[in-house]
Design an enzyme around this catalytic site. Structure first.
Site, PDB file in Angstrom:
ATOM      1  CE1 TYR A  18      -3.848  -2.364   5.230  1.00 21.83           C
ATOM      2  CE2 TYR A  18      -3.392  -0.219   4.585  1.00 21.83           C
ATOM      3  CZ  TYR A  18      -3.749  -1.428   4.081  1.00 21.83           C
ATOM      4  OH  TYR A  18      -3.867  -1.414   2.712  1.00 21.83           O
TER       5      TYR A  18
ATOM      6  CB  SER B  10      -1.088  -0.096   1.309  1.00 18.50           C
ATOM      7  OG  SER B  10      -1.482   1.145   1.616  1.00 18.50           O
TER       8      SER B  10
HETATM    9  N1  LIG Z   1      -8.581  -0.594  -1.747  1.00 18.25           N
HETATM   10  C1  LIG Z   1      -7.570   0.050  -1.283  1.00 18.25           C
HETATM   11  O1  LIG Z   1      -7.818   1.353  -1.344  1.00 18.25           O
HETATM   12  C2  LIG Z   1      -6.315  -0.384  -0.965  1.00 18.25           C
HETATM   13  C3  LIG Z   1      -5.275   0.556  -0.924  1.00 18.25           C
HETATM   14  C4  LIG Z   1      -3.705  -0.042  -0.936  1.00 18.25           C
HETATM   15  C5  LIG Z   1      -3.786  -1.472  -0.359  1.00 18.25           C
HETATM   16  N2  LIG Z   1      -4.761  -2.286  -0.700  1.00 18.25           N
HETATM   17  C6  LIG Z   1      -4.593  -3.758  -0.183  1.00 18.25           C
HETATM   18  O2  LIG Z   1      -5.118  -4.558  -1.380  1.00 18.25           O
HETATM   19  C7  LIG Z   1      -5.295  -5.866  -0.786  1.00 18.25           C
HETATM   20  C8  LIG Z   1      -6.781  -6.211  -1.113  1.00 18.25           C
HETATM   21  O3  LIG Z   1      -7.726  -5.316  -0.631  1.00 18.25           O
HETATM   22  P1  LIG Z   1      -9.189  -4.780  -1.075  1.00 18.25           P
HETATM   23  O4  LIG Z   1      -9.001  -3.292  -1.098  1.00 18.25           O
HETATM   24  O5  LIG Z   1      -9.446  -5.573  -2.279  1.00 18.25           O
HETATM   25  O6  LIG Z   1     -10.108  -5.218   0.182  1.00 18.25           O
HETATM   26  P2  LIG Z   1     -11.402  -6.099   0.353  1.00 18.25           P
HETATM   27  O7  LIG Z   1     -12.413  -6.028  -0.683  1.00 18.25           O
HETATM   28  O8  LIG Z   1     -11.755  -6.089   1.708  1.00 18.25           O
HETATM   29  O9  LIG Z   1     -10.524  -7.607   0.012  1.00 18.25           O
HETATM   30  C9  LIG Z   1      -9.713  -7.996   1.112  1.00 18.25           C
HETATM   31  C10 LIG Z   1      -9.545  -9.634   0.578  1.00 18.25           C
HETATM   32  O10 LIG Z   1      -8.625 -10.350   1.759  1.00 18.25           O
HETATM   33  C11 LIG Z   1      -9.341 -11.675   2.026  1.00 18.25           C
HETATM   34  N3  LIG Z   1      -8.972 -11.750   3.453  1.00 18.25           N
HETATM   35  C12 LIG Z   1      -9.030 -11.199   4.541  1.00 18.25           C
HETATM   36  N4  LIG Z   1      -8.668 -11.555   5.521  1.00 18.25           N
HETATM   37  C13 LIG Z   1      -8.105 -13.023   5.255  1.00 18.25           C
HETATM   38  C14 LIG Z   1      -7.637 -14.050   5.759  1.00 18.25           C
HETATM   39  N5  LIG Z   1      -7.467 -14.144   7.085  1.00 18.25           N
HETATM   40  N6  LIG Z   1      -7.192 -15.072   4.961  1.00 18.25           N
HETATM   41  C15 LIG Z   1      -7.413 -14.934   3.704  1.00 18.25           C
HETATM   42  N7  LIG Z   1      -8.149 -13.976   3.001  1.00 18.25           N
HETATM   43  C16 LIG Z   1      -8.410 -13.149   3.781  1.00 18.25           C
HETATM   44  C17 LIG Z   1     -10.911 -11.248   1.843  1.00 18.25           C
HETATM   45  O11 LIG Z   1     -11.734 -12.348   1.954  1.00 18.25           O
HETATM   46  P3  LIG Z   1     -12.424 -13.317   2.861  1.00 18.25           P
HETATM   47  O12 LIG Z   1     -13.315 -12.507   3.696  1.00 18.25           O
HETATM   48  O13 LIG Z   1     -13.283 -14.284   2.159  1.00 18.25           O
HETATM   49  O14 LIG Z   1     -11.318 -14.022   3.571  1.00 18.25           O
HETATM   50  C18 LIG Z   1     -10.910 -10.443   0.481  1.00 18.25           C
HETATM   51  O15 LIG Z   1     -10.984 -11.373  -0.632  1.00 18.25           O
HETATM   52  C19 LIG Z   1      -5.323  -5.823   0.980  1.00 18.25           C
HETATM   53  O16 LIG Z   1      -3.877  -6.412   1.071  1.00 18.25           O
HETATM   54  C20 LIG Z   1      -5.151  -4.172   0.921  1.00 18.25           C
HETATM   55  O17 LIG Z   1      -4.325  -3.732   2.171  1.00 18.25           O
HETATM   56  C21 LIG Z   1      -6.332  -1.725  -0.750  1.00 18.25           C
END
Ligand SMILES: NC(=O)c1ccc[n+]([C@@H]2O[C@H](COP(=O)([O-])OP(=O)(O)OC[C@H]3O[C@@H](n4cnc5c(N)ncnc54)[C@H](OP(=O)(O)O)[C@@H]3O)[C@@H](O)[C@H]2O)c1
Length: 264
Positions: free
Chosen positions: A154, A141
């Site tokens: 985080y 991130s």
């Molecule tokens: N969206 C943003 O603005 C942003 C910015 C920077 C970085 N990121 C990073 O991008 C990545 C994806 O996030 P997102 O934005 O797509 O959010 P999201 O929609 O909340 O997706 C998170 C994913 O992680 C999975 N997950 C959570 N805990 C888990 C566990 N213990 N074991 C296995 N899977 C798990 C969830 O699936 P289940 O609930 O089915 O387990 C879900 O598929 C993350 O690493 C986040 O930090 C996001």
């Protein structure tokens, strides 16, 4: 530039958001996919919506259930006869001040966002070394490059990923193993809704900055480009990307700008 066609790609956190968008985009490119996260039903839905569901396998897992990950890696490797790329994308965010945050919440975030990626990568690494090829793509991130209030755990976990994966790249370039660290800014997903509050319960509310972030399909395309180009590190988003350069060249200014920002 590497072509991803026919590559076998294991994506964690594939049930929603960035991981889900990557699954759709990579299936369109004729990749073979292994999709993982905790929610099997949600993964099956994503599988059905992929361009080539017949080339998509599901391996449900919890990345913080470390003892199960070797066995999950064996299942993922067996799905199509080896993994070419592991995308460490599973993650949870945080919205709470340090003074209000239980130590258990920090441990949970470190387990999922840092140790989960470390453990899964270690489970796959021996096979990458043996085959003299492999690519780790870790979704960090911009919070892995500079910090922000209300995301202390985080930010710590995402900064730690850089320390670990930069070292992994140094140790294994000789084995033809690549490492790409992806640093998104705000991307329109459920990340803020799923973020943990100080007591460990989910925030359950969308945040304004995430709602105004870049579309998730755009983020997926940028990630794919970075993987094809085997970039070491890539930043994406809108004006928040400048934070990386402010932190590097004008750290006092970065401190003032981010401290005074309205956090959502
Ligand atoms: N969206 C943003 O603005 C942003 C910015 C920077 C970085 N990121 C990073 O991008 C990545 C994806 O996030 P997102 O934005 O797509 O959010 P999201 O929609 O909340 O997706 C998170 C994913 O992680 C999975 N997950 C959570 N805990 C888990 C566990 N213990 N074991 C296995 N899977 C798990 C969830 O699936 P289940 O609930 O089915 O387990 C879900 O598929 C993350 O690493 C986040 O930090 C996001």
């Amino acid at each position: 530039m590497a072509t991803l066609e026919n590559k076998t790609i294991w994506i964690t956190g594939a049930s929603s958001g960035i991981g889900e968008a990557l699954a759709y985009a990579l299936s369109e490119r004729d990749c073979k996919l292994i999709l993982s996260s905790r929610k099997k039903d949600a993964l099956e839905k994503v599988q059905k919506q992929c361009a080539h569901p017949e080339n998509v396998k599901i391996v449900p897992l919890d990345v913080s259930d470390f003892d199960t990950l070797s066995e999950k890696a064996i299942a993922a490797q067996a799905a199509f006869g080896g993994i070419d790329i592991l995308i460490n994308n599973a993650g949870i965010s945080q919205r709470s001040l340090i003074i209000d945050t239980d130590l258990e919440v920090y441990k949970r975030i470190m387990d999922v966002d840092f140790f989960g990626a470390v453990a899964l990568s270690k489970a796959v690494l021996p096979d990458f070394v043996k085959r003299k090829k492999g690519h780790f793509v870790t979704i960090s991130s911009l919070m892995g490059k500079f910090s922000s209030p209300q995301r202390s755990g985080y930010c710590a976990a995402k900064h730690a990923l850089h320390g670990f994966f930069d070292a992994l790249r140094m140790e294994h370039t000789k084995d033809n193993i690549d490492v790409t660290l992806v640093c998104p800014g705000f991307v329109r997903t459920n990340v803020a809704k799923n973020a943990l509050k100080g007591d460990g319960s989910p925030k359950n509310e969308q945040s304004e900055s995430i709602a105004n972030g870049i579309p998730v399909a755009v983020a997926a395309q940028k990630i794919i480009q970075a993987v094809e180009r085997k970039k070491l590190e890539v930043y994406m988003g809108q004006k928040e990307v400048f934070g990386v350069y402010l932190k590097r060249f004008f750290p006092t200014l970065l401190h003032k700008v981010v401290s005074n920002r309205k956090i959502t």
